[in-house]
Design a protein around this motif. Structure first.
Motif, PDB file in Angstrom:
ATOM      1  N   LYS A 109       0.840  -1.198   0.000  1.00 20.77           N
ATOM      2  CA  LYS A 109       0.000   0.000   0.000  1.00 20.77           C
ATOM      3  C   LYS A 109       0.874   1.246   0.000  1.00 20.77           C
ATOM      4  O   LYS A 109       1.816   1.343   0.782  1.00 20.77           O
ATOM      5  CB  LYS A 109      -0.904   0.023   1.233  1.00 20.77           C
ATOM      6  N   LEU A 110       0.547   2.163  -0.873  1.00 17.28           N
ATOM      7  CA  LEU A 110       1.221   3.463  -0.915  1.00 17.28           C
ATOM      8  C   LEU A 110       0.207   4.550  -0.600  1.00 17.28           C
ATOM      9  O   LEU A 110      -0.937   4.494  -1.051  1.00 17.28           O
ATOM     10  CB  LEU A 110       1.826   3.726  -2.300  1.00 17.28           C
ATOM     11  N   ARG A 111       0.629   5.523   0.148  1.00 17.16           N
ATOM     12  CA  ARG A 111      -0.229   6.659   0.496  1.00 17.16           C
ATOM     13  C   ARG A 111      -0.260   7.638  -0.673  1.00 17.16           C
ATOM     14  O   ARG A 111       0.773   7.993  -1.230  1.00 17.16           O
ATOM     15  CB  ARG A 111       0.333   7.352   1.736  1.00 17.16           C
ATOM     16  N   ILE A 112      -1.445   8.067  -1.060  1.00 15.40           N
ATOM     17  CA  ILE A 112      -1.604   9.035  -2.147  1.00 15.40           C
ATOM     18  C   ILE A 112      -1.565  10.431  -1.561  1.00 15.40           C
ATOM     19  O   ILE A 112      -2.238  10.724  -0.569  1.00 15.40           O
ATOM     20  CB  ILE A 112      -2.931   8.793  -2.908  1.00 15.40           C
ATOM     21  N   LEU A 147       2.180   8.028 -12.169  1.00 15.24           N
ATOM     22  CA  LEU A 147       3.616   7.964 -12.455  1.00 15.24           C
ATOM     23  C   LEU A 147       4.412   8.743 -11.417  1.00 15.24           C
ATOM     24  O   LEU A 147       5.443   8.270 -10.930  1.00 15.24           O
ATOM     25  CB  LEU A 147       3.913   8.526 -13.848  1.00 15.24           C
ATOM     26  N   GLN A 148       3.935   9.931 -11.082  1.00 11.29           N
ATOM     27  CA  GLN A 148       4.615  10.763 -10.089  1.00 11.29           C
ATOM     28  C   GLN A 148       4.663  10.062  -8.734  1.00 11.29           C
ATOM     29  O   GLN A 148       5.694  10.071  -8.055  1.00 11.29           O
ATOM     30  CB  GLN A 148       3.912  12.107  -9.969  1.00 11.29           C
ATOM     31  N   LEU A 149       3.566   9.447  -8.333  1.00 10.69           N
ATOM     32  CA  LEU A 149       3.511   8.734  -7.060  1.00 10.69           C
ATOM     33  C   LEU A 149       4.489   7.566  -7.048  1.00 10.69           C
ATOM     34  O   LEU A 149       5.225   7.366  -6.072  1.00 10.69           O
ATOM     35  CB  LEU A 149       2.082   8.230  -6.805  1.00 10.69           C
ATOM     36  N   LEU A 150       4.520   6.789  -8.119  1.00  8.04           N
ATOM     37  CA  LEU A 150       5.410   5.624  -8.180  1.00  8.04           C
ATOM     38  C   LEU A 150       6.879   6.043  -8.236  1.00  8.04           C
ATOM     39  O   LEU A 150       7.728   5.409  -7.605  1.00  8.04           O
ATOM     40  CB  LEU A 150       5.042   4.752  -9.369  1.00  8.04           C
ATOM     41  N   GLU A 151       7.183   7.098  -8.962  1.00 10.28           N
ATOM     42  CA  GLU A 151       8.563   7.569  -9.057  1.00 10.28           C
ATOM     43  C   GLU A 151       9.075   8.123  -7.724  1.00 10.28           C
ATOM     44  O   GLU A 151      10.255   8.020  -7.417  1.00 10.28           O
ATOM     45  CB  GLU A 151       8.695   8.619 -10.149  1.00 10.28           C
ATOM     46  N   SER A 152       8.181   8.675  -6.926  1.00  9.14           N
ATOM     47  CA  SER A 152       8.602   9.198  -5.627  1.00  9.14           C
ATOM     48  C   SER A 152       8.694   8.106  -4.556  1.00  9.14           C
ATOM     49  O   SER A 152       9.138   8.370  -3.439  1.00  9.14           O
ATOM     50  CB  SER A 152       7.662  10.308  -5.165  1.00  9.14           C
ATOM     51  N   ASN A 153       8.287   6.895  -4.880  1.00  9.43           N
ATOM     52  CA  ASN A 153       8.329   5.780  -3.922  1.00  9.43           C
ATOM     53  C   ASN A 153       9.126   4.592  -4.456  1.00  9.43           C
ATOM     54  O   ASN A 153       8.774   3.441  -4.201  1.00  9.43           O
ATOM     55  CB  ASN A 153       6.899   5.332  -3.585  1.00  9.43           C
ATOM     56  N   THR A 154      10.215   4.848  -5.163  1.00  6.88           N
ATOM     57  CA  THR A 154      10.982   3.747  -5.771  1.00  6.88           C
ATOM     58  C   THR A 154      11.631   2.837  -4.732  1.00  6.88           C
ATOM     59  O   THR A 154      11.733   1.639  -4.947  1.00  6.88           O
ATOM     60  CB  THR A 154      12.056   4.269  -6.742  1.00  6.88           C
ATOM     61  N   LYS A 155      12.048   3.389  -3.597  1.00  7.73           N
ATOM     62  CA  LYS A 155      12.655   2.540  -2.560  1.00  7.73           C
ATOM     63  C   LYS A 155      11.633   1.575  -1.972  1.00  7.73           C
ATOM     64  O   LYS A 155      11.930   0.407  -1.743  1.00  7.73           O
ATOM     65  CB  LYS A 155      13.291   3.390  -1.464  1.00  7.73           C
ATOM     66  N   LYS A 179      -4.873  -0.819  -7.614  1.00  4.96           N
ATOM     67  CA  LYS A 179      -6.236  -0.408  -7.289  1.00  4.96           C
ATOM     68  C   LYS A 179      -6.132   0.843  -6.425  1.00  4.96           C
ATOM     69  O   LYS A 179      -5.380   0.872  -5.458  1.00  4.96           O
ATOM     70  CB  LYS A 179      -6.962  -1.512  -6.525  1.00  4.96           C
ATOM     71  N   ILE A 180      -6.851   1.868  -6.816  1.00  9.39           N
ATOM     72  CA  ILE A 180      -6.858   3.119  -6.066  1.00  9.39           C
ATOM     73  C   ILE A 180      -8.064   3.119  -5.139  1.00  9.39           C
ATOM     74  O   ILE A 180      -9.192   2.857  -5.573  1.00  9.39           O
ATOM     75  CB  ILE A 180      -6.913   4.326  -7.023  1.00  9.39           C
ATOM     76  N   ILE A 181      -7.816   3.373  -3.866  1.00  8.27           N
ATOM     77  CA  ILE A 181      -8.882   3.460  -2.861  1.00  8.27           C
ATOM     78  C   ILE A 181      -8.981   4.936  -2.458  1.00  8.27           C
ATOM     79  O   ILE A 181      -8.238   5.404  -1.599  1.00  8.27           O
ATOM     80  CB  ILE A 181      -8.584   2.601  -1.620  1.00  8.27           C
ATOM     81  N   PRO A 182      -9.890   5.712  -3.096  1.00  5.19           N
ATOM     82  CA  PRO A 182      -9.955   7.150  -2.817  1.00  5.19           C
ATOM     83  C   PRO A 182     -10.337   7.474  -1.369  1.00  5.19           C
ATOM     84  O   PRO A 182      -9.854   8.456  -0.809  1.00  5.19           O
ATOM     85  CB  PRO A 182     -11.009   7.674  -3.779  1.00  5.19           C
ATOM     86  N   GLU A 183     -11.188   6.658  -0.763  1.00  6.27           N
ATOM     87  CA  GLU A 183     -11.643   6.922   0.608  1.00  6.27           C
ATOM     88  C   GLU A 183     -10.482   6.925   1.597  1.00  6.27           C
ATOM     89  O   GLU A 183     -10.475   7.679   2.563  1.00  6.27           O
ATOM     90  CB  GLU A 183     -12.679   5.881   1.066  1.00  6.27           C
ATOM     91  N   ASP A 184      -9.514   6.019   1.380  1.00  5.60           N
ATOM     92  CA  ASP A 184      -8.365   5.902   2.279  1.00  5.60           C
ATOM     93  C   ASP A 184      -7.124   6.602   1.735  1.00  5.60           C
ATOM     94  O   ASP A 184      -6.074   6.547   2.367  1.00  5.60           O
ATOM     95  CB  ASP A 184      -8.038   4.427   2.523  1.00  5.60           C
ATOM     96  N   ALA A 185      -7.244   7.203   0.550  1.00  8.31           N
ATOM     97  CA  ALA A 185      -6.110   7.845  -0.133  1.00  8.31           C
ATOM     98  C   ALA A 185      -4.946   6.872  -0.255  1.00  8.31           C
ATOM     99  O   ALA A 185      -3.820   7.167   0.131  1.00  8.31           O
ATOM    100  CB  ALA A 185      -5.695   9.120   0.575  1.00  8.31           C
ATOM    101  N   GLN A 186      -5.243   5.671  -0.777  1.00  6.58           N
ATOM    102  CA  GLN A 186      -4.228   4.629  -0.917  1.00  6.58           C
ATOM    103  C   GLN A 186      -4.203   4.058  -2.325  1.00  6.58           C
ATOM    104  O   GLN A 186      -5.232   3.972  -2.996  1.00  6.58           O
ATOM    105  CB  GLN A 186      -4.490   3.471   0.048  1.00  6.58           C
ATOM    106  N   LEU A 187      -3.009   3.637  -2.713  1.00  8.22           N
ATOM    107  CA  LEU A 187      -2.810   2.878  -3.938  1.00  8.22           C
ATOM    108  C   LEU A 187      -2.333   1.510  -3.509  1.00  8.22           C
ATOM    109  O   LEU A 187      -1.331   1.385  -2.802  1.00  8.22           O
ATOM    110  CB  LEU A 187      -1.752   3.547  -4.824  1.00  8.22           C
TER     111      LEU A 187
END
Length: 131
Positions: free
Chosen positions: A19-22, A36-44, A108-116
């Motif tokens: 899970k990644l925080r949006i 893309l921006q979210l994934l690039e900022s979380n490469t580690k 899957k994007i979960i807008p309610e929890d702001a999660q990917l």
């Protein structure tokens, strides 16, 4: 004397998810660019996630990049292809090797929890045999 030996084969299926925080600035519209921006900022974090698939081989995933832009299959779900270096390192055995790998992930994007939520492929995993 007759012996009855039965082998029991146990197959498990490994499938990892992460899970990644949006960020708040992404807003209610989720586009390829914002993803893309979210994934690039979380490469580690992606490297840690992908390393779970190769832990039994003694390897870690590094330098994660997207091979292709994400493809939305529905409004909030889709697939993406990542490319990464698989690094095998063991100082005692004098091993230090790199390999290029690719893996397809679903999201899957979960807008309610702001999660990917990223989900990797199913990989069969075998337990020890019993006699």
């Amino acid at each position: 004397m007759k012996m009855d030996i039965r082998l029991i084969w146990v197959n498990l299926f490994m499938q990892e998810s992460w899970k990644l925080r949006i960020d708040e600035h992404t807003g209610p519209t989720y586009t390829k660019a914002s993803l893309l921006q979210l994934l690039e900022s979380n490469t580690k974090e992606l490297g840690i996630f992908l390393s779970y698939y190769f832990k039994k081989q003694g390897a870690v995933a590094e330098n994660v990049t997207l091979s292709n832009p994400p493809v939305f299959t529905e409004k909030l779900t889709g697939k993406l292809q990542v490319e990464f270096d698989l690094v095998f390192f063991n100082a005692c055995l004098n091993i230090h090797e790199n390999e290029k790998e690719q893996m397809e992930l679903t999201f899957k994007i979960i807008p309610e929890d702001a999660q990917l939520i990223l989900t990797g492929p199913y990989w069969p995993e075998r337990e020890m045999d019993e006699i």
